[in-house]
Design an enzyme around this catalytic site. Structure first.
Site, PDB file in Angstrom:
ATOM      1  N   LYS A 204      18.907   0.400 -11.336  1.00 52.06           N
ATOM      2  CA  LYS A 204      20.033   1.316 -11.149  1.00 52.06           C
ATOM      3  C   LYS A 204      21.211   0.559 -10.523  1.00 52.06           C
ATOM      4  O   LYS A 204      22.333   0.650 -10.979  1.00 52.06           O
ATOM      5  CB  LYS A 204      19.555   2.443 -10.229  1.00 52.06           C
ATOM      6  CG  LYS A 204      20.498   3.547 -10.014  1.00 52.06           C
ATOM      7  CD  LYS A 204      19.820   4.612  -9.158  1.00 52.06           C
ATOM      8  CE  LYS A 204      20.858   5.491  -8.516  1.00 52.06           C
ATOM      9  NZ  LYS A 204      20.280   6.501  -7.630  1.00 52.06           N
ATOM     10  N   GLU A 210      14.193  -8.377  -5.928  1.00 50.34           N
ATOM     11  CA  GLU A 210      13.049  -8.767  -6.766  1.00 50.34           C
ATOM     12  C   GLU A 210      13.454  -8.775  -8.241  1.00 50.34           C
ATOM     13  O   GLU A 210      13.172  -9.715  -8.985  1.00 50.34           O
ATOM     14  CB  GLU A 210      11.883  -7.773  -6.588  1.00 50.34           C
ATOM     15  CG  GLU A 210      11.277  -7.737  -5.209  1.00 50.34           C
ATOM     16  CD  GLU A 210      11.954  -6.733  -4.279  1.00 50.34           C
ATOM     17  OE1 GLU A 210      13.121  -6.369  -4.532  1.00 50.34           O
ATOM     18  OE2 GLU A 210      11.316  -6.334  -3.289  1.00 50.34           O
ATOM     19  N   GLY A 264      16.157   6.987  -7.922  1.00 52.62           N
ATOM     20  CA  GLY A 264      15.288   5.992  -8.564  1.00 52.62           C
ATOM     21  C   GLY A 264      13.919   6.538  -8.949  1.00 52.62           C
ATOM     22  O   GLY A 264      13.462   6.387 -10.081  1.00 52.62           O
ATOM     23  N   ARG A 265      13.255   7.219  -8.011  1.00 54.13           N
ATOM     24  CA  ARG A 265      11.885   7.674  -8.297  1.00 54.13           C
ATOM     25  C   ARG A 265      11.847   8.926  -9.166  1.00 54.13           C
ATOM     26  O   ARG A 265      10.763   9.445  -9.448  1.00 54.13           O
ATOM     27  CB  ARG A 265      11.124   7.886  -6.991  1.00 54.13           C
ATOM     28  CG  ARG A 265      11.791   8.808  -6.003  1.00 54.13           C
ATOM     29  CD  ARG A 265      11.145   8.742  -4.630  1.00 54.13           C
ATOM     30  NE  ARG A 265      11.893   9.479  -3.622  1.00 54.13           N
ATOM     31  CZ  ARG A 265      12.928   8.999  -2.950  1.00 54.13           C
ATOM     32  NH1 ARG A 265      13.342   7.774  -3.163  1.00 54.13           N
ATOM     33  NH2 ARG A 265      13.547   9.737  -2.047  1.00 54.13           N
ATOM     34  N   GLU A 350       7.811   8.064  -0.788  1.00 57.71           N
ATOM     35  CA  GLU A 350       9.202   7.631  -0.601  1.00 57.71           C
ATOM     36  C   GLU A 350      10.097   8.861  -0.386  1.00 57.71           C
ATOM     37  O   GLU A 350      11.126   8.788   0.271  1.00 57.71           O
ATOM     38  CB  GLU A 350       9.698   6.789  -1.787  1.00 57.71           C
ATOM     39  CG  GLU A 350      10.963   5.988  -1.454  1.00 57.71           C
ATOM     40  CD  GLU A 350      11.311   4.918  -2.473  1.00 57.71           C
ATOM     41  OE1 GLU A 350      11.132   3.722  -2.212  1.00 57.71           O
ATOM     42  OE2 GLU A 350      11.797   5.291  -3.562  1.00 57.71           O
ATOM     43  N   HIS A 381     -17.335   5.379  -7.107  1.00 58.32           N
ATOM     44  CA  HIS A 381     -18.142   4.244  -6.639  1.00 58.32           C
ATOM     45  C   HIS A 381     -17.341   3.378  -5.674  1.00 58.32           C
ATOM     46  O   HIS A 381     -17.631   2.203  -5.498  1.00 58.32           O
ATOM     47  CB  HIS A 381     -18.635   3.427  -7.839  1.00 58.32           C
ATOM     48  CG  HIS A 381     -19.617   4.208  -8.663  1.00 58.32           C
ATOM     49  ND1 HIS A 381     -20.976   4.185  -8.432  1.00 58.32           N
ATOM     50  CD2 HIS A 381     -19.430   5.093  -9.668  1.00 58.32           C
ATOM     51  CE1 HIS A 381     -21.584   4.995  -9.278  1.00 58.32           C
ATOM     52  NE2 HIS A 381     -20.659   5.571 -10.042  1.00 58.32           N
ATOM     53  N   LYS A 509      13.696  -5.321   4.011  1.00 66.20           N
ATOM     54  CA  LYS A 509      14.518  -6.114   3.084  1.00 66.20           C
ATOM     55  C   LYS A 509      15.556  -6.909   3.858  1.00 66.20           C
ATOM     56  O   LYS A 509      15.794  -8.087   3.607  1.00 66.20           O
ATOM     57  CB  LYS A 509      15.276  -5.194   2.112  1.00 66.20           C
ATOM     58  CG  LYS A 509      14.448  -4.514   1.071  1.00 66.20           C
ATOM     59  CD  LYS A 509      15.362  -4.061  -0.067  1.00 66.20           C
ATOM     60  CE  LYS A 509      15.246  -2.599  -0.360  1.00 66.20           C
ATOM     61  NZ  LYS A 509      16.156  -2.112  -1.374  1.00 66.20           N
TER      62      LYS A 509
HETATM   63  O1  F6P Z   1      12.303   1.216  -3.057  1.00 64.41           O
HETATM   64  C1  F6P Z   1      13.655   1.484  -2.884  1.00 64.41           C
HETATM   65  C2  F6P Z   1      14.355   1.730  -4.189  1.00 64.41           C
HETATM   66  O2  F6P Z   1      15.694   2.004  -3.940  1.00 64.41           O
HETATM   67  C3  F6P Z   1      13.731   2.844  -5.020  1.00 64.41           C
HETATM   68  O3  F6P Z   1      14.111   4.112  -4.654  1.00 64.41           O
HETATM   69  C4  F6P Z   1      14.146   2.439  -6.387  1.00 64.41           C
HETATM   70  O4  F6P Z   1      13.386   3.102  -7.323  1.00 64.41           O
HETATM   71  C5  F6P Z   1      13.904   0.958  -6.335  1.00 64.41           C
HETATM   72  O5  F6P Z   1      14.289   0.578  -5.025  1.00 64.41           O
HETATM   73  C6  F6P Z   1      14.607   0.128  -7.374  1.00 64.41           C
HETATM   74  O6  F6P Z   1      16.002   0.209  -7.282  1.00 64.41           O
HETATM   75  P1  F6P Z   1      16.942  -0.285  -8.454  1.00 64.41           P
HETATM   76  O7  F6P Z   1      16.671   0.552  -9.650  1.00 64.41           O
HETATM   77  O8  F6P Z   1      18.342  -0.122  -7.959  1.00 64.41           O
HETATM   78  O9  F6P Z   1      16.631  -1.738  -8.737  1.00 64.41           O
END
Ligand code: F6P
Length: 546
Positions: A204, A210, A264-265, A350, A381, A509
């Site tokens: 987003k 990462e 995001g979620r 979250e 199990h 972070k």
């Molecule tokens: O974990 C934090 C967060 O902001 C989530 O809410 C989101 O889904 C994820 O990082 C990834 O964010 P982006 O889509 O901006 O890379």
């Protein structure tokens, strides 16, 4: 207001004490109609919450609490685009991604038009990958699609493509790279031919550390194998940050954005679902949205006593805040649902893993449960020992599709029997007398029986919900996930928290940035600014990596 401040709270408190003298099994024995009183169905999903320590009075009082908390108005506010995510000053409109309304306004702008325009582009782009019109740099069709993204830009497509595997095109393989651990991308790249691979950079913000590192490594790989001119043919992006995605080398027409009213979620219903659309095609994706849309209508329009997501939340609140059940297990009896626990961990924890209320005060009650889970029968199990005999009670959600896409011999009957029997076992347990009788039958001596007895008793009275789903289809699956979204929202209303921000992910972070610098710094002079554990660990790591 939170649930403790409404009129029915004290009555609920008293009632929980009253019910503590009884068991769920007693409640079944007292009422032959219990299942029909405490289960609801909608379309192809049955929600059975009868195996909880509740009676009609509990339900009545919980529903009154929901009314006193103005839940109906709050649901309406969300669907209408009121900026209920107050800390980030945003509307919460993932429901718009699956709506059939012609108009939903955010800041005076009709977002439905934007959503439709983007959807048209998404569907035609996905179709060009599916039918081979979209070509790689060397003119090959795409055979491998790799989603690079993390959190909400990863878990939704990962879960959905797996859940709907029976509907997936056999022509294309799907891969996910999320972790900053170099192993993730290294092992994935080993499987790929650059000429037939398309990377979707799903972020987003297009700034998530990462994702950006993985995207850059993937880009280097393409450049090394095919040359820099190949970037445009092997990368597309799902991002609201068109400027950064373009700068990365992606063609504007292959960037798919979405508004900040999509968290995001909650984003897999829109452009973040691109890999899903490529996997199952437009028609199936629309069925998936339709399932969620029907869940939305149900949530918005159904009286609380018949409203599945509201009831899911009420049962959860009752267990957490009145009975002290602080964790919840997600137990899907379907291998295709293997990523559901992972997905719901992010969705629920979250969203609601918070301790500050909407007015900025510390809450003095428990909020989000700890969520974990595993597919049946694997979980049986593993951690089911704790579910049955641990010191804590866990609220279990059994998710059981009746028809399997792989009806092989006795497999499905066995699987179904296991799912059903587990919830029965949690509720009924095994009494002292039953254990003695069983051990006697097995021929054990009195001394042996006395020794073994305490270990063999199951204390019972452990709560569970069962979702019986006719079959996992795009529609039923979309509906199930939307039910969990709305359950999460409703819990947030009871706890008076904002379920839509996630400041808790930031500190780690932030600190990592400084640790990266100090790990790279040849000198150790700044390490004394850390506590002795953190500083020493950094120093040891540096010594090992020298
Ligand atoms: O974990 C934090 C967060 O902001 C989530 O809410 C989101 O889904 C994820 O990082 C990834 O964010 P982006 O889509 O901006 O890379």
């Amino acid at each position: 207001m939170n649930f403790e401040e409404v009129q029915s709270y004290n009555q609920l408190k008293k009632h929980s004490v009253f019910l503590s003298d009884t068991t769920i099994s007693d409640l079944f024995n007292q009422d032959s109609e219990r299942f029909s009183k405490f289960s609801r169905s909608y379309e192809d999903i049955i929600f059975d919450f009868s195996k909880n320590l509740i009676d009609e009075k509990t339900l009545d009082l919980l529903i009154k609490s929901a009314e006193q908390l103005d839940l109906k108005e709050k649901i309406k506010d969300m669907f209408d685009g009121v900026k209920i995510n107050t800390t980030e000053k945003r509307s919460v409109l993932h429901t718009a991604l699956r709506s059939d309304l012609k108009e939903i306004k955010v800041d005076g702008k009709n977002i439905i038009e934007d959503i439709q325009t983007t959807n048209d582009r998404l569907f035609s782009f996905a179709e060009s990958i599916r039918n081979g019109d979209f070509k790689g740099f060397k003119g090959n069709r795409i055979l491998d699609v790799v989603n690079i993204g993390i959190g909400g830009s990863y878990l939704g497509p990962l879960m959905t493509i797996e859940a709907l595997k029976p509907y997936k095109t056999p022509l294309i393989n799907f891969h996910f790279i999320s972790n900053v651990d170099g192993t993730d991308i290294t092992e994935t790249l080993k499987l790929l031919n650059p000429e037939t691979t398309l990377f979707i950079i799903s972020s987003k913000t297009f700034t998530t550390a990462e994702t950006m590192l993985n995207a850059t490594t993937a880009k280097d790989w393409i450049c090394e194998k095919l040359g820099t001119e190949a970037i445009a043919n092997h990368f597309c992006a799902v991002s609201s940050n068109v400027a950064l995605a373009t700068e990365f080398g992606i063609k504007k027409e292959n960037i798919f954005g979405f508004g900040d009213y999509i968290g995001g979620r909650y984003s897999m219903w829109g452009p973040i679902g691109l890999s899903t659309i490529i996997a199952i095609g437009k028609e199936r994706f629309l069925e998936f949205l339709e399932g969620a849309r029907l869940a939305d209508l149900h949530f918005k329009n159904t009286p609380f006593d018949k409203n599945i997501p509201v009831l899911m939340a009420l049962i959860s609140i009752w267990n957490i805040n009145f009975l002290g059940v602080g964790s919840s297990a997600i137990l899907p009896y379907d291998n295709y649902l293997k990523y559901l626990p992972l997905y719901l961990q992010q969705l629920i924890m979250e969203s609601n893993g918070k301790s500050i209320d909407r007015q900025g005060n510390h809450v003095n009650y428990n909020t989000c449960p700890i969520i974990f889970g595993e597919v049946g029968t694997n979980g049986q199990h593993s951690f089911y020992q704790l579910l049955h005999q641990g010191t804590e009670k866990i609220l279990c959600d059994f998710i059981i599709p009746v028809l399997s896409h792989n009806e092989k011999g006795l497999h499905q009957i066995n699987l179904l029997a296991n799912g059903i029997a587990q919830s029965e076992a949690l509720m009924k347990g095994k009494t002292k007398d039953e254990v003695i009788a069983e051990l006697k039958k097995d021929g054990l001596s009195q001394t042996e029986i006395t020794k073994l007895l305490p270990y063999k008793i199951f204390t019972a009275n452990r709560p569970s919900n069962t979702f019986l789903i006719k079959e996992i289809t795009p529609k039923t699956f979309g509906m199930l996930i939307a039910f969990y979204e709305h359950k999460t929202f409703t819990e947030g209303i009871f706890w008076n928290i904002n379920s839509f921000d996630q400041f808790g992910v930031e500190l780690g972070k932030q600190l990592a940035k400084r640790v990266i610098k100090d790990l790279e710094n040849p000198s150790n002079e700044l390490l004394n600014q850390y506590d002795s554990s953190t500083g020493s660990l950094i120093e040891i790591i540096k010594n090992i990596r020298k």
